[in-house]
Write a protein that holds these residues in place. Structure first.
Motif, mmCIF file in Angstrom:
data_model
loop_
_atom_site.group_PDB
_atom_site.id
_atom_site.type_symbol
_atom_site.label_atom_id
_atom_site.label_comp_id
_atom_site.label_asym_id
_atom_site.label_seq_id
_atom_site.Cartn_x
_atom_site.Cartn_y
_atom_site.Cartn_z
ATOM 1 N N PHE A 73 0.739 -1.205 0.064
ATOM 2 C CA PHE A 73 -0.043 -0.082 -0.194
ATOM 3 C C PHE A 73 0.911 1.156 -0.042
ATOM 4 C CE2 PHE A 73 -3.993 -2.246 1.450
ATOM 5 C CZ PHE A 73 -4.794 -1.597 0.693
ATOM 6 N N TYR A 74 0.381 2.296 -0.571
ATOM 7 C CA TYR A 74 1.129 3.653 -0.620
ATOM 8 C C TYR A 74 0.125 4.563 -0.965
ATOM 9 C CZ TYR A 74 1.226 0.829 -4.795
ATOM 10 O OH TYR A 74 1.036 -0.086 -5.794
ATOM 11 N N GLY A 75 0.282 5.884 -0.614
ATOM 12 C CA GLY A 75 -0.700 6.788 -0.984
ATOM 13 C C GLY A 75 0.094 7.980 -0.509
ATOM 14 N N VAL A 76 -0.720 9.264 -0.889
ATOM 15 C CA VAL A 76 -0.391 10.759 -0.849
ATOM 16 C C VAL A 76 -1.541 11.390 -0.349
ATOM 17 C CG1 VAL A 76 0.565 12.706 -1.744
ATOM 18 C CG2 VAL A 76 1.996 10.581 -1.807
ATOM 19 N N LEU A 77 -1.606 12.253 0.621
ATOM 20 C CA LEU A 77 -2.837 13.139 0.931
ATOM 21 C C LEU A 77 -3.252 13.862 -0.089
ATOM 22 C CD1 LEU A 77 -1.634 14.355 4.649
ATOM 23 C CD2 LEU A 77 -3.224 12.343 4.080
ATOM 24 N N ARG A 81 -0.842 15.650 -4.205
ATOM 25 C CA ARG A 81 -0.775 14.776 -5.043
ATOM 26 C C ARG A 81 -0.270 15.422 -6.379
ATOM 27 N NH1 ARG A 81 -6.243 11.168 -3.916
ATOM 28 N NH2 ARG A 81 -5.380 10.364 -1.739
ATOM 29 N N ARG A 82 0.316 14.655 -7.416
ATOM 30 C CA ARG A 82 0.809 15.274 -8.684
ATOM 31 C C ARG A 82 2.046 16.245 -8.445
ATOM 32 N NH1 ARG A 82 -2.418 14.199 -13.172
ATOM 33 N NH2 ARG A 82 -0.535 14.268 -14.418
ATOM 34 N N GLN A 83 2.826 15.805 -7.581
ATOM 35 C CA GLN A 83 3.851 16.677 -6.964
ATOM 36 C C GLN A 83 5.275 15.940 -6.970
ATOM 37 O OE1 GLN A 83 3.249 20.633 -4.830
ATOM 38 N NE2 GLN A 83 1.482 19.257 -4.306
ATOM 39 N N GLY A 84 5.088 14.440 -7.549
ATOM 40 C CA GLY A 84 6.307 13.622 -7.508
ATOM 41 C C GLY A 84 6.410 12.809 -5.956
ATOM 42 N N ILE A 85 5.505 12.756 -5.285
ATOM 43 C CA ILE A 85 5.727 12.437 -3.961
ATOM 44 C C ILE A 85 5.893 10.786 -3.950
ATOM 45 C CG2 ILE A 85 4.997 12.226 -1.461
ATOM 46 C CD1 ILE A 85 4.704 15.111 -1.754
ATOM 47 N N THR A 86 4.850 10.174 -4.605
ATOM 48 C CA THR A 86 4.637 8.783 -4.864
ATOM 49 C C THR A 86 6.050 8.246 -5.566
ATOM 50 O OG1 THR A 86 2.489 8.628 -4.610
ATOM 51 C CG2 THR A 86 3.606 6.542 -5.278
ATOM 52 N N SER A 87 6.322 8.996 -6.601
ATOM 53 C CA SER A 87 7.370 8.651 -7.499
ATOM 54 C C SER A 87 8.759 8.561 -6.637
ATOM 55 C CB SER A 87 7.768 9.651 -8.566
ATOM 56 O OG SER A 87 6.686 9.713 -9.353
ATOM 57 N N GLN A 88 8.845 9.627 -5.545
ATOM 58 C CA GLN A 88 10.051 9.396 -4.703
ATOM 59 C C GLN A 88 9.865 8.290 -3.732
ATOM 60 O OE1 GLN A 88 11.024 13.540 -3.316
ATOM 61 N NE2 GLN A 88 9.141 14.361 -4.764
HETATM 62 C C1 LIG Z 1 -1.807 7.073 -6.849
HETATM 63 C C2 LIG Z 1 -1.173 7.885 -6.161
HETATM 64 C C3 LIG Z 1 -0.605 7.170 -4.987
HETATM 65 C C4 LIG Z 1 0.009 8.929 -6.863
HETATM 66 O O1 LIG Z 1 0.788 9.837 -6.176
HETATM 67 P P1 LIG Z 1 1.295 10.887 -6.449
HETATM 68 O O2 LIG Z 1 2.415 11.551 -5.312
HETATM 69 O O3 LIG Z 1 0.248 12.115 -6.874
HETATM 70 O O4 LIG Z 1 2.057 10.553 -7.862
HETATM 71 P P2 LIG Z 1 3.350 11.472 -8.453
HETATM 72 O O5 LIG Z 1 3.088 12.790 -8.343
HETATM 73 O O6 LIG Z 1 4.685 10.741 -8.293
HETATM 74 O O7 LIG Z 1 2.870 11.096 -10.111
HETATM 75 C C5 LIG Z 1 3.881 10.691 -10.882
HETATM 76 C C6 LIG Z 1 3.312 10.581 -12.441
HETATM 77 O O8 LIG Z 1 2.220 9.567 -12.307
HETATM 78 C C7 LIG Z 1 1.103 9.839 -13.236
HETATM 79 N N1 LIG Z 1 0.001 10.289 -12.468
HETATM 80 C C8 LIG Z 1 -0.169 10.267 -11.137
HETATM 81 N N2 LIG Z 1 -1.521 10.698 -10.729
HETATM 82 C C9 LIG Z 1 -2.246 10.684 -12.197
HETATM 83 C C10 LIG Z 1 -3.500 10.960 -12.204
HETATM 84 N N3 LIG Z 1 -4.409 11.424 -11.313
HETATM 85 N N4 LIG Z 1 -3.849 11.130 -13.708
HETATM 86 C C11 LIG Z 1 -2.898 10.805 -14.659
HETATM 87 N N5 LIG Z 1 -1.607 10.384 -14.563
HETATM 88 C C12 LIG Z 1 -1.404 10.364 -13.183
HETATM 89 C C13 LIG Z 1 1.641 11.148 -14.040
HETATM 90 O O9 LIG Z 1 2.210 10.630 -15.146
HETATM 91 C C14 LIG Z 1 2.498 11.562 -13.036
HETATM 92 O O10 LIG Z 1 3.419 12.423 -13.535
HETATM 93 P P3 LIG Z 1 3.026 13.945 -13.974
HETATM 94 O O11 LIG Z 1 2.319 14.610 -12.709
HETATM 95 O O12 LIG Z 1 4.306 14.724 -14.058
HETATM 96 O O13 LIG Z 1 2.139 14.071 -15.171
HETATM 97 C C15 LIG Z 1 -2.244 8.953 -5.524
HETATM 98 O O14 LIG Z 1 -3.195 9.470 -6.409
HETATM 99 C C16 LIG Z 1 -2.896 8.465 -4.301
HETATM 100 O O15 LIG Z 1 -2.310 8.375 -3.198
HETATM 101 N N6 LIG Z 1 -4.066 7.941 -4.678
HETATM 102 C C17 LIG Z 1 -5.028 7.182 -3.599
HETATM 103 C C18 LIG Z 1 -4.263 5.845 -3.174
HETATM 104 C C19 LIG Z 1 -3.961 5.098 -4.185
HETATM 105 O O16 LIG Z 1 -4.558 4.667 -5.289
HETATM 106 N N7 LIG Z 1 -2.641 4.174 -3.908
HETATM 107 C C20 LIG Z 1 -2.126 3.102 -4.888
HETATM 108 C C21 LIG Z 1 -2.778 1.610 -4.601
HETATM 109 S S1 LIG Z 1 -2.393 0.978 -3.113
#
Ligand SMILES: CC(C)(COP(=O)(O)OP(=O)(O)OC[C@H]1O[C@@H](n2cnc3c(N)ncnc32)[C@H](O)[C@@H]1OP(=O)(O)O)[C@@H](O)C(=O)NCCC(=O)NCCS
Length: 148
Positions: A73-77, A81-88
């Motif tokens: 499991f992983y997630g960001v508030l 979101r969309r600020q690269g935190i899950t990527s990191q």
């Molecule tokens: C899925 C989730 C973890 C992504 O976290 P995040 O920190 O926003 O992801 P990032 O900012 O690192 O995204 C990196 C890239 O992924 C893709 N991406 C992420 N969210 C996206 C969205 N909503 N729509 C389209 N592309 C998306 C994009 O390519 C993005 O790069 P960009 O912003 O430069 O276009 C977040 O939306 C979340 O917490 N969701 C609810 C929980 C969940 O679904 N967890 C995963 C299953 S356990």
């Protein structure tokens, strides 16, 4: 893009993980429920992402089998979101799993978790398959990525 501080923590930090988890997922999970999931699991990895002096994201995973590490499991508030935190978080987890000599990194994601599907493709995961989750009554997409 936010430069988050990614911290590897231990099982004693599960209350902080639960606090973030419960702002993202339903049904809520107690700390005891999270602890139970880790019982008997080898090589747990628990990460917290900190930004603006608070924990804003998390990652929890463990060994799936000797060749493969599993991101459970992983997630960001929402506000972060969309600020690269899950990527990191993923970058840290992949590097750590590579150092631990795993050959592959696996994640699973519900068909409805569209942002995660995008992220998995963006991070270079391959679709491995599909399985039906009887608890959630929904398909899970299985992804894997070769490490190293
Ligand atoms: C899925 C989730 C973890 C992504 O976290 P995040 O920190 O926003 O992801 P990032 O900012 O690192 O995204 C990196 C890239 O992924 C893709 N991406 C992420 N969210 C996206 C969205 N909503 N729509 C389209 N592309 C998306 C994009 O390519 C993005 O790069 P960009 O912003 O430069 O276009 C977040 O939306 C979340 O917490 N969701 C609810 C929980 C969940 O679904 N967890 C995963 C299953 S356990």
């Amino acid at each position: 893009m936010i430069e988050a501080s990614i911290k590897k923590v231990d099982i004693n930090s599960l209350p902080q993980v639960a606090e973030i988890y419960n702002q993202i997922f339903r049904p809520v999970r107690t700390v005891e429920n999270l602890e139970r999931r880790f019982l008997g699991r080898h090589n747990p990895l628990i990460l917290l992402a900190e930004a603006k002096d608070r924990s804003v994201g998390f990652f929890v995973g463990y060994e799936w089998k000797p060749s493969t590490f599993y991101g459970w499991f992983y997630g960001v508030l929402p506000d972060f979101r969309r600020q690269g935190i899950t990527s990191q978080l993923m970058e840290y987890a992949h590097r750590w799993a590579t150092e631990q000599k795993y050959a592959r990194f696996r994640i699973e994601c519900f068909n409805s978790q569209r942002p995660m599907l995008h992220l998995a493709i963006e991070l270079g995961f391959d679709v491995l398959g599909l399985r039906y989750d009887v608890d959630h009554k929904e398909n899970l997409i299985l992804f894997e990525k070769a490490l190293g």
